[in-house]
Scaffold this active site. Structure first.
Site, PDB file in Angstrom:
ATOM      1  CB  THR A  18      -0.921   0.023   1.239  1.00 39.87           C
ATOM      2  OG1 THR A  18      -1.567  -1.237   1.377  1.00 39.87           O
ATOM      3  CG2 THR A  18      -1.979   1.104   1.135  1.00 39.87           C
ATOM      4  CB  SER A 113       3.623   4.522   8.252  1.00 43.35           C
ATOM      5  OG  SER A 113       2.561   5.361   8.572  1.00 43.35           O
ATOM      6  CG  HIS A 114       0.801   3.013  11.303  1.00 44.25           C
ATOM      7  ND1 HIS A 114       0.876   3.276   9.956  1.00 44.25           N
ATOM      8  CD2 HIS A 114       0.177   1.834  11.425  1.00 44.25           C
ATOM      9  CE1 HIS A 114       0.297   2.285   9.294  1.00 44.25           C
ATOM     10  NE2 HIS A 114      -0.134   1.396  10.159  1.00 44.25           N
ATOM     11  CE  LYS A 126       5.791   7.230   1.258  1.00 40.23           C
ATOM     12  NZ  LYS A 126       4.513   7.743   1.771  1.00 40.23           N
ATOM     13  CG  ASP A 277       2.033   8.464  11.227  1.00 39.89           C
ATOM     14  OD1 ASP A 277       2.279   9.655  10.990  1.00 39.89           O
ATOM     15  OD2 ASP A 277       2.070   7.576  10.356  1.00 39.89           O
ATOM     16  CG  ASP A 279       5.255   8.468   7.988  1.00 44.13           C
ATOM     17  OD1 ASP A 279       4.348   8.239   8.803  1.00 44.13           O
ATOM     18  OD2 ASP A 279       5.094   8.337   6.761  1.00 44.13           O
ATOM     19  CG  ASP A 281       1.803   9.708   6.755  1.00 44.12           C
ATOM     20  OD1 ASP A 281       1.750   9.236   7.913  1.00 44.12           O
ATOM     21  OD2 ASP A 281       1.975   9.004   5.738  1.00 44.12           O
ATOM     22  NE  ARG A 282      -1.496   5.905   9.149  1.00 44.26           N
ATOM     23  CZ  ARG A 282      -2.028   4.703   9.218  1.00 44.26           C
ATOM     24  NH1 ARG A 282      -2.660   4.325  10.312  1.00 44.26           N
ATOM     25  NH2 ARG A 282      -1.943   3.872   8.212  1.00 44.26           N
ATOM     26  CB  SER A 365      -6.118   4.483   8.054  1.00 43.60           C
ATOM     27  OG  SER A 365      -5.810   5.150   6.831  1.00 43.60           O
ATOM     28  CE  LYS A 376      -1.349   8.327   5.659  1.00 46.83           C
ATOM     29  NZ  LYS A 376      -1.622   7.195   4.786  1.00 46.83           N
ATOM     30  NE  ARG A 496      -5.807  -2.142   7.555  1.00 43.24           N
ATOM     31  CZ  ARG A 496      -4.904  -2.236   8.523  1.00 43.24           C
ATOM     32  NH1 ARG A 496      -5.272  -2.568   9.753  1.00 43.24           N
ATOM     33  NH2 ARG A 496      -3.617  -2.024   8.277  1.00 43.24           N
TER      34      ARG A 496
HETATM   35  C1  G1P Z   1      -3.074   1.304   5.835  1.00 44.48           C
HETATM   36  C2  G1P Z   1      -4.347   2.113   5.862  1.00 44.48           C
HETATM   37  C3  G1P Z   1      -4.435   2.970   4.610  1.00 44.48           C
HETATM   38  C4  G1P Z   1      -3.192   3.827   4.478  1.00 44.48           C
HETATM   39  C5  G1P Z   1      -1.949   2.958   4.539  1.00 44.48           C
HETATM   40  C6  G1P Z   1      -0.673   3.778   4.531  1.00 44.48           C
HETATM   41  O1  G1P Z   1      -3.086   0.438   4.718  1.00 44.48           O
HETATM   42  O2  G1P Z   1      -5.474   1.288   5.963  1.00 44.48           O
HETATM   43  O3  G1P Z   1      -5.584   3.755   4.681  1.00 44.48           O
HETATM   44  O4  G1P Z   1      -3.187   4.530   3.263  1.00 44.48           O
HETATM   45  O5  G1P Z   1      -1.972   2.164   5.729  1.00 44.48           O
HETATM   46  O6  G1P Z   1      -0.587   4.653   5.608  1.00 44.48           O
HETATM   47  P1  G1P Z   1      -3.501  -1.113   4.806  1.00 44.48           P
HETATM   48  O7  G1P Z   1      -2.630  -1.737   5.882  1.00 44.48           O
HETATM   49  O8  G1P Z   1      -4.934  -1.130   5.242  1.00 44.48           O
HETATM   50  O9  G1P Z   1      -3.270  -1.652   3.438  1.00 44.48           O
HETATM   51 ZN    ZN Z   2       2.488   7.442   8.332  1.00 43.55          ZN
END
Ligand code: G1P
Ligand code: ZN
Length: 543
Positions: A18, A113-114, A126, A277, A279, A281-282, A365, A376, A496
């Protein structure tokens, strides 16, 4: 400077998900692992020769070493220039801004990320394209293809200059400019928002708590919120980034951002709470004893964005990921602007933003953003909220209650089942997909199914088709269940389950969220047989 060419072989599993390639840190530290992927980024995007890239990461364990390797590889591949955040630090939104502001050919962002960091945590790489956004599918596919046929990578052999100091040095003929990570980002925020109004808000005694979760936003939030805007000292907590995020999980939701949640539920709670979070972005948004769901936040920001100078009279449209609640759709309808529904992942917003078809976008998310960059942006969301509160005058909880009274409330929750064996998760999804055609018209847990499909997205800009993006089942009362597998996990599969129930403007908007969703939760269980497939009677994480 000496460059060398190292013979290598393809390594399995280097397929970006993703949001880039995410793996255990120990996997990324295997000899040649990072190098293979970085060389594939260069090769899959037409080579690095003569190009300029932005480079930085969220400071997690292995960040600095990886930055050193990438600088040496970019130089060996003939890059003209690299813009690197001081100490290797750049939040994802700040990197996106630098790519756009300096018109670079793209950027490499190091983050998972998180996801937790540290030696036993996760790491990620990325590639963002020249528009500042995550590489679209055709680029990630090209990069992945290179990883499957790579035979060699190039790297500089000697030591390089100090990325801890602002200034410039060269590696071979590549110029490396080390920049302050916050300066350009803050300048952008000043362009977008009414800083004077926010300053006046804080001067009038407004109090907030921002939890940077020991992650990258700390320095940004300190400088902007406490420095420029005059929030009192200590408003930003956990502000010093640490390689393992203080041992925590830098995910801004009520489960992981406990400290700010406790503060906001405490006896002397400030007016406004927020978190970001790993990095940056959240975002998570709270009022006193009130968590504002990301879907509601997107709807409210859309309804009140006109109070910020950058968005006044300028909303061309709005976009949300498919699983995000449909609260924002109602606002868009009233504003008379289009609302786009895209697959999960920020990359799908890029074309709409580039084409000027959407101005704001968001995901359930905890991701919210606008056309100011192509990622974001956590702190941006916090600043837009502050701008709105400063100009509107109402308390955030009141503002939200008034919004529900006017538009109705989309009760919403996500239930995650983590680290399920991949075969079990696939069996659940394929079982569900197989019965979709028979579902419309049937009644499940007292709810009548009105539509059932596997979401496919035809991009209105480039006509690309992205299929199998998650099962959505809609009921006649406006409730909805969405199921999909995560594309960002690093171990097993994560299921999910997204649950939504609409209660119209005259209805009861003060129910407990899980209680309000009970029939929808029951319908999801009956439809997907979650307990049978996962062996679990409840979700691991409920947000
Ligand atoms: C998750 C979130 C999605 C977000 C992504 C990257 O992806 O659900 O909305 O864009 O992290 O931060 P997922 O693990 O669901 O594929
Ligand atoms: Zn992030």
């Amino acid at each position: 400077m000496n460059f060398k060419t190292v013979q290598t072989k393809p390594i399995d599993g280097q397929k970006p998900g993703t949001s880039g390639l995410r793996k255990k840190t120990s996997v990324f530290r295997q000899p040649g692992y990072l190098e293979n992927f970085v060389q594939s980024i260069f090769d899959g995007t037409g080579g690095a020769a003569g190009k300029t890239y932005v480079l930085g990461g969220d400071g997690r364990f292995f960040n600095t070493d990886a930055i050193g390797i990438i600088i040496r590889m970019a130089a060996a591949n003939g890059a003209a220039r690299l813009i690197v955040g001081q100490g290797g630090i750049l939040s994802t939104p700040a990197a996106s801004n630098l790519i756009r502001k300096y018109g670079t050919d793209g950027g490499i962002i190091l983050s998972a990320s998180h996801n937790p960091g540290g030696e036993n945590g996760d790491f990620g790489v990325k590639f963002n394209a020249a528009n500042g956004g995550p590489a679209p599918e055709k680029l990630t596919d090209a990069i992945h293809k290179e990883t499957t046929r790579i035979a060699q990578y190039k790297i500089a052999e000697d030591d390089i200059g100090d990325i801890g100091k602002i200034g410039s040095f060269t590696v071979g003929s590549t110029q490396v400019d080390v920049v302050d990570p916050v300066d350009d980002y803050e300048a952008l925020m000043q362009d977008l928002f009414d800083f004077d109004a926010i300053r006046a808000l804080f001067a009038g005694g407004f109090r907030m708590c921002f939890d940077a979760m020991h992650a990258v936003t700390g320095p940004y939030a300190k400088r902007i919120l406490e420095g420029s805007l005059g929030a009192s000292e200590g408003s930003v907590i956990n502000a010093v980034p640490s390689p393992d995020f203080g041992g925590g999980h830098p995910d801004p939701n009520p489960v992981w951002a406990k400290e700010v949640v406790e503060t906001m539920e405490g006896p002397d709670a400030p007016d406004f709470g927020a978190a970001s979070d790993g990095d940056g972005d959240r975002n998570m948004i709270m009022g006193r004893s009130a968590f504002v769901s990301p879907s509601d936040s997107l709807a409210l920001l859309t309804a009140y964005a006109h109070l910020a100078p950058a968005y006044s009279g300028k909303l061309s449209g709005v976009a949300r990921s498919m699983p995000t609640s449909r609260a924002v759709d109602l606002v868009a309808e009233r504003l008379g602007i289009p609302c786009f529904e895209t697959p999960t992942g920020w990359k799908f917003f890029g074309n709409l933003l580039d084409a000027g078809m959407a101005t704001l976008c968001g995901e359930e998310s905890a991701g919210t953003g606008s056309d100011h960059i192509r990622e974001k942006d956590g702190l941006w969301a916090v600043l837009l909220w502050l701008n709105i509160l400063a100009r509107d005058g109402r308390d955030i909880v009141q503002l939200r209650a008034d919004h529900w009274r006017s538009f109705g409330r989309n009760y919403y929750s996500r239930h995650d089942y983590e680290e399920i064996p991949t075969e079990d998760a696939n069996a659940l999804m394929s079982g569900l997909r197989a019965k979709l055609p028979q579902l419309p018209g049937t009644t499940v847990a007292g709810l009548q199914v009105s539509a059932a499909d596997d979401f496919a997205y035809l991009d209105p800009v480039d006509q690309s088709l992205t299929e199998a993006q998650g099962v959505r089942i809609t009921f006649t009362d406006g409730s909805r269940v969405v199921l999909r597998l995560s594309g960002t996990g690093t171990q097993g599969a994560t299921l999910r389950v997204y649950l939504e129930r609409f209660v119209d403007s005259g209805g009861d908007h003060a129910q407990d969220v899980q209680a309000a969703l009970a029939p929808v939760i029951e319908a999801a269980e009956q439809l997907a047989q979650i307990a049978k497939h996962t062996g679990r009677s409840t979700a691991d994480v409920i947000t």
